[in-house]
Design a protein around this motif. Structure first.
Motif, short mmCIF file in Angstrom:
data_model
loop_
_atom_site.label_atom_id
_atom_site.label_comp_id
_atom_site.label_asym_id
_atom_site.label_seq_id
_atom_site.Cartn_x
_atom_site.Cartn_y
_atom_site.Cartn_z
N MET A 180 0.92 -1.27 0.00
CA MET A 180 -0.04 0.10 -0.07
C MET A 180 0.69 1.32 0.00
SD MET A 180 -3.06 -1.03 -0.07
CE MET A 180 -4.08 -2.46 0.19
N GLN A 181 1.96 1.23 0.80
CA GLN A 181 2.73 2.41 0.72
C GLN A 181 4.16 1.97 0.56
OE1 GLN A 181 1.40 3.57 5.16
NE2 GLN A 181 1.84 5.55 4.11
N THR A 182 4.91 2.84 -0.25
CA THR A 182 6.46 2.69 -0.52
C THR A 182 6.65 4.31 -0.59
OG1 THR A 182 6.34 2.73 -2.72
CG2 THR A 182 6.34 0.57 -1.91
N GLY A 183 8.11 4.51 0.19
CA GLY A 183 8.27 5.66 0.35
C GLY A 183 9.80 5.89 1.02
N THR A 184 9.96 7.23 1.15
CA THR A 184 11.30 7.36 1.68
C THR A 184 11.25 8.64 2.63
OG1 THR A 184 13.70 8.01 1.39
CG2 THR A 184 12.46 8.46 -0.43
N THR A 185 11.82 8.69 3.71
CA THR A 185 12.40 9.98 4.64
C THR A 185 12.57 11.13 3.98
OG1 THR A 185 14.09 8.98 5.64
CG2 THR A 185 12.03 8.53 6.54
N ALA A 186 13.27 10.85 2.62
CA ALA A 186 13.88 11.88 2.05
C ALA A 186 13.04 13.10 1.54
CB ALA A 186 14.83 11.39 0.78
N THR A 187 11.69 12.32 1.45
CA THR A 187 10.54 13.30 0.75
C THR A 187 9.78 14.19 2.02
OG1 THR A 187 8.92 11.62 0.77
CG2 THR A 187 10.63 12.14 -1.40
N MET A 188 10.30 14.05 3.35
CA MET A 188 9.65 14.69 4.42
C MET A 188 9.83 16.02 4.09
SD MET A 188 10.93 12.39 7.42
CE MET A 188 10.59 13.66 8.87
N ILE A 189 8.52 16.91 4.30
CA ILE A 189 8.54 18.39 4.22
C ILE A 189 9.57 18.76 5.22
CG2 ILE A 189 7.17 20.47 4.01
CD1 ILE A 189 5.03 18.78 3.43
N PHE A 190 9.32 18.64 6.49
CA PHE A 190 10.17 19.10 7.72
C PHE A 190 11.01 17.91 8.10
CE2 PHE A 190 6.27 21.22 7.57
CZ PHE A 190 6.48 22.44 7.19
N GLY A 191 12.27 18.11 8.09
CA GLY A 191 13.07 16.98 8.73
C GLY A 191 13.35 16.69 10.02
N VAL A 192 13.87 15.75 10.47
CA VAL A 192 13.99 15.22 12.10
C VAL A 192 14.52 16.49 12.63
CG1 VAL A 192 15.25 13.84 13.57
CG2 VAL A 192 14.43 12.80 11.68
N ALA A 193 15.59 17.04 12.54
CA ALA A 193 16.20 18.27 13.21
C ALA A 193 14.97 19.42 13.32
CB ALA A 193 17.63 18.78 12.43
N HIS A 194 14.74 19.91 12.23
CA HIS A 194 13.58 20.88 12.13
C HIS A 194 12.48 20.48 13.22
CE1 HIS A 194 11.65 24.47 10.66
NE2 HIS A 194 10.52 23.68 10.60
N ILE A 195 11.97 19.41 13.27
CA ILE A 195 10.88 19.10 13.90
C ILE A 195 11.17 19.28 15.45
CG2 ILE A 195 9.57 17.06 14.60
CD1 ILE A 195 9.56 16.10 11.77
N VAL A 196 12.33 18.85 15.66
CA VAL A 196 12.70 18.71 17.32
C VAL A 196 12.78 19.89 17.53
CG1 VAL A 196 14.33 17.91 18.88
CG2 VAL A 196 13.61 16.41 17.21
N GLU A 197 13.59 20.72 16.86
CA GLU A 197 13.86 22.29 17.16
C GLU A 197 12.42 23.08 17.49
OE1 GLU A 197 14.13 26.54 16.67
OE2 GLU A 197 13.70 25.03 15.08
N TYR A 198 11.68 22.77 16.46
CA TYR A 198 10.30 23.52 16.32
C TYR A 198 9.46 23.15 17.27
CZ TYR A 198 5.95 25.09 14.37
OH TYR A 198 4.64 25.92 13.84
N LEU A 199 9.09 21.76 17.81
CA LEU A 199 8.33 21.48 18.81
C LEU A 199 8.96 22.18 20.16
CD1 LEU A 199 7.65 17.63 18.23
CD2 LEU A 199 6.17 19.47 18.53
N SER A 200 10.26 22.34 20.43
CA SER A 200 10.86 22.59 21.62
C SER A 200 10.37 24.08 21.78
CB SER A 200 12.19 22.41 21.54
OG SER A 200 12.92 23.42 20.94
N ARG A 201 9.95 24.71 20.85
CA ARG A 201 9.73 26.22 20.99
C ARG A 201 8.20 26.33 21.68
NH1 ARG A 201 9.76 28.37 14.85
NH2 ARG A 201 11.71 27.41 14.26
N PHE A 202 7.44 25.13 21.71
CA PHE A 202 6.02 25.17 22.16
C PHE A 202 6.08 24.31 23.24
CE2 PHE A 202 5.94 25.93 17.60
CZ PHE A 202 5.37 27.20 17.49
N ALA A 203 6.77 23.28 23.49
CA ALA A 203 6.61 22.54 24.53
C ALA A 203 7.76 21.76 25.08
CB ALA A 203 5.50 21.23 23.98
N LEU A 204 7.92 21.51 26.22
CA LEU A 204 9.09 20.67 26.72
C LEU A 204 8.81 19.05 26.48
CD1 LEU A 204 11.30 20.26 28.82
CD2 LEU A 204 9.70 19.63 30.50
N LEU A 205 9.96 18.91 25.42
CA LEU A 205 10.24 17.60 25.08
C LEU A 205 10.89 16.80 26.31
CD1 LEU A 205 11.03 18.09 21.28
CD2 LEU A 205 8.86 17.74 22.19
#
Length: 281
Positions: free
Chosen positions: A208-233
């Motif tokens: 049903m699904q095939t893909g790659t994390t290369a096509t993520m709009i927001f990558g891992v580093a951006h997600i972690v930094e972004y979430l930390s602006r709004f909440a304590l991880l």
């Protein structure tokens, strides 16, 4: 390192895979793998001769989620442009954030549970990030210092509850068993590029699904930094990062999970799931 937990629900034994792939019992070093221990887990194992630890049988045993119930499960929605297109939604300009309760966490071969009130149960193969040290308002460029490792996750959804019943997406994401994870929690050093991982999901043997994390709009580093602006991880928190196209609601006609189906999925280097779908007793 690759960590896992083996045993019945509530009685899982923490383990690490040695160089030969044998699961070694680390319960004599750390009581469990989870929010209270993950921050110092690799430090406690530094210098330990893994071959000297007791071997744990894996074959025929239940494989639990590779870490105990986290304080928070954070989710990023529509993080693949082609998935946004199949959902008929615009590509987000900032990460879309929602959450799942910790009670959704289960192992990679545990059943996905359903209730008679469900009619549109969907699948989503996703890369999961596990936080190793707390992050709040972190500086750009330091996000990866807070990542412990990665896990293969399935963000199971009930689409009627999510999209047709009003309120927030969380409503359709929160049923017990709606976040299968595992089989391994793989430390950051073993995944040199989390943006280059192949991923696949099938239902009853049909891909049903095939893909790659290369096509993520927001990558891992951006997600972690972004979430930390709004909440304590917090240490042990899980972040699931979105799914590539091929979900059930995007099929023409739409296709949803039924009791008796089997969902199989994998992410390169992170292992595979085989989850039967069954009614909750």
């Amino acid at each position: 390192m690759k960590f896992m937990r083996i045993g019945d629900v509530g009685a899982e034994r923490p383990a690490v895979l040695d160089a030969a792939g044998t699961a070694r019992d680390i319960s004599g070093i750390v009581a469990d793998i989870g929010p209270d221990t993950i921050e110092t887990l690799t430090e406690r194992l530094a210098g330990v001769d893994l071959s000297g630890l007791p071997a744990l049988a894996v074959e025929g045993q239940r494989i639990g989620a590779p870490f105990a119930r986290p304080r928070n499960i954070w989710c990023i929605g529509l993080n693949y442009s082609d998935h946004a297109a199949e959902a008929g939604m615009p590509v987000p300009s900032e990460p879309i954030i929602f959450s799942k309760p910790g009670s959704t966490l289960c192992g990679p071969t545990d059943p996905i549970l359903t209730s008679p009130n469900m009619s549109k149960i969907d699948w989503e193969v996703e890369l999961g990030i596990v936080i190793g040290t707390p992050a709040l308002d972190i500086a750009p460029g330091t996000a990866m210092d807070h990542v412990f490792g990665y896990v293969a996750a399935n963000d199971v959804s009930e689409r009627v509850w999510q999209l047709e019943r009003g309120g927030q997406w969380m409503k359709g994401k929160s049923y017990p068993s709606f976040c299968p994870c595992g089989p391994w929690l793989v430390t950051r050093d073993e995944v040199p590029d989390p943006q280059a991982l192949g991923m696949e999901l099938s239902v009853n043997g049909e891909v049903m699904q095939t893909g790659t994390t290369a096509t993520m709009i927001f990558g891992v580093a951006h997600i972690v930094e972004y979430l930390s602006r709004f909440a304590l991880l917090e240490a042990g928190d899980l972040i699931v990062t979105g799914t590539p196209p091929g979900v059930g609601m995007g099929k023409k006609p739409p296709r949803y999970l039924q009791n008796g189906d089997v969902v199989e999925m994998s992410i390169e280097g992170l292992g595979a799931h085989r989850s039967p779908v069954r009614a909750r007793v």
